[in-house]
Design an enzyme around this catalytic site. Structure first.
Site, PDB file in Angstrom:
ATOM      1  N   MET A  94       1.762  -0.294  -1.530  1.00  0.00           N
ATOM      2  CA  MET A  94       1.574   0.311  -0.209  1.00  0.00           C
ATOM      3  C   MET A  94       0.163   0.045   0.326  1.00  0.00           C
ATOM      4  O   MET A  94      -0.022  -0.202   1.514  1.00  0.00           O
ATOM      5  CB  MET A  94       1.812   1.818  -0.311  1.00  0.00           C
ATOM      6  CG  MET A  94       1.812   2.540   1.024  1.00  0.00           C
ATOM      7  SD  MET A  94       3.333   2.225   1.924  1.00  0.00           S
ATOM      8  CE  MET A  94       3.046   3.253   3.388  1.00  0.00           C
ATOM      9  N   GLU A  95      -0.816   0.087  -0.551  1.00  0.00           N
ATOM     10  CA  GLU A  95      -2.209  -0.027  -0.127  1.00  0.00           C
ATOM     11  C   GLU A  95      -2.582  -1.443   0.300  1.00  0.00           C
ATOM     12  O   GLU A  95      -3.186  -1.638   1.362  1.00  0.00           O
ATOM     13  CB  GLU A  95      -3.148   0.419  -1.263  1.00  0.00           C
ATOM     14  CG  GLU A  95      -3.140   1.914  -1.554  1.00  0.00           C
ATOM     15  CD  GLU A  95      -3.894   2.710  -0.509  1.00  0.00           C
ATOM     16  OE1 GLU A  95      -4.546   2.103   0.361  1.00  0.00           O
ATOM     17  OE2 GLU A  95      -3.829   3.954  -0.560  1.00  0.00           O
TER      18      GLU A  95
END
Length: 230
Positions: A94-95
């Site tokens: 996600m990051e």
């Protein structure tokens, strides 16, 4: 005269140390921290957030890392610190999409998107070194899990929006980016959205006089405030 002598002795014995190692004050998570990891000691590379490339990444040190090698680092560090590797892998997905050189518009850096203050707090000198970044990111997530009683949703929210904000509202903040962050990772990690438990700050114990004269000692004075009205 005595004070002047102390100042002279201080500079006599510690001048070399002060020159060799710059010490600065940083306010991190609301606390003043003495650190030698000042802003200019964090190695940065210019540019915007890079596109995702899942085959091979080259860190700022010139060392190339495959996705398999990065996952192996995550698994080793998670085993060392007692954090679920699956959770960290979903956070990285996600990051940064596993991009070791990713930079966000807000200044978050590296594979786990550490903000400069977080990098300082975790002792990460080069956020674009995957070994350092992953190590610091996992230790920070472990700290957040401990701070929020093991509640993964609140810890994720704190990783995204900051622990002080989450602690002050006692839940996932009503910020679209943070809610999407928590929900997306929870769906991938659990297979469904995982509701968070309301976070309660520790409150000092107080004496409450009940309506019948009984003295009650409690840290939840608000639950018994009605008794004073009768």
């Amino acid at each position: 005269m005595f004070i002047h002598l102390l100042i002279f002795l201080f500079f006599l014995f510690f001048a070399d140390l002060l020159v060799a190692e710059k010490i600065c004050l940083k306010t991190i998570d609301g606390e003043v921290v003495y650190t030698n990891l000042c802003e200019n000691s964090i190695k940065k590379i210019p540019g915007k957030k890079s596109k995702v490339n899942l085959t091979k990444f080259e860190s700022s040190s010139g060392i190339g890392y495959s996705r398999l090698e990065l996952e192996r680092i995550v698994e080793e560090k998670c085993k060392l610190y007692g954090v679920d590797a699956k959770l960290i892998k979903e956070m990285i997905r996600m990051e940064s999409g596993w991009n070791v050189n990713a930079i966000s518009p807000k200044g978050a850096m590296g594979i786990m998107q550490l903000m400069p203050a977080t990098a300082i707090l975790m002792g990460v000198k080069n956020p674009f070194d995957p070994q350092e970044n992953i190590d610091g990111g996992i230790r920070y997530m472990k700290y957040l899990l401990g701070r929020f009683g093991g509640d993964i949703s609140l810890a994720l929210a704190a990783y995204n929006a900051g622990p002080n904000l989450v602690a002050s509202v006692g839940r996932i903040p009503n910020i679209p980016e943070t809610r999407n962050y928590v929900n997306t990772i929870s769906l991938r990690y659990y297979g469904k959205n995982q509701p968070s438990t309301p976070y309660t700050r520790s409150v000092p114990i107080k004496a409450v006089v009940m309506s019948d004269g009984t003295v009650l000692y409690t840290n939840r004075e608000d639950m018994y405030i009605w008794s004073r009205r009768w």
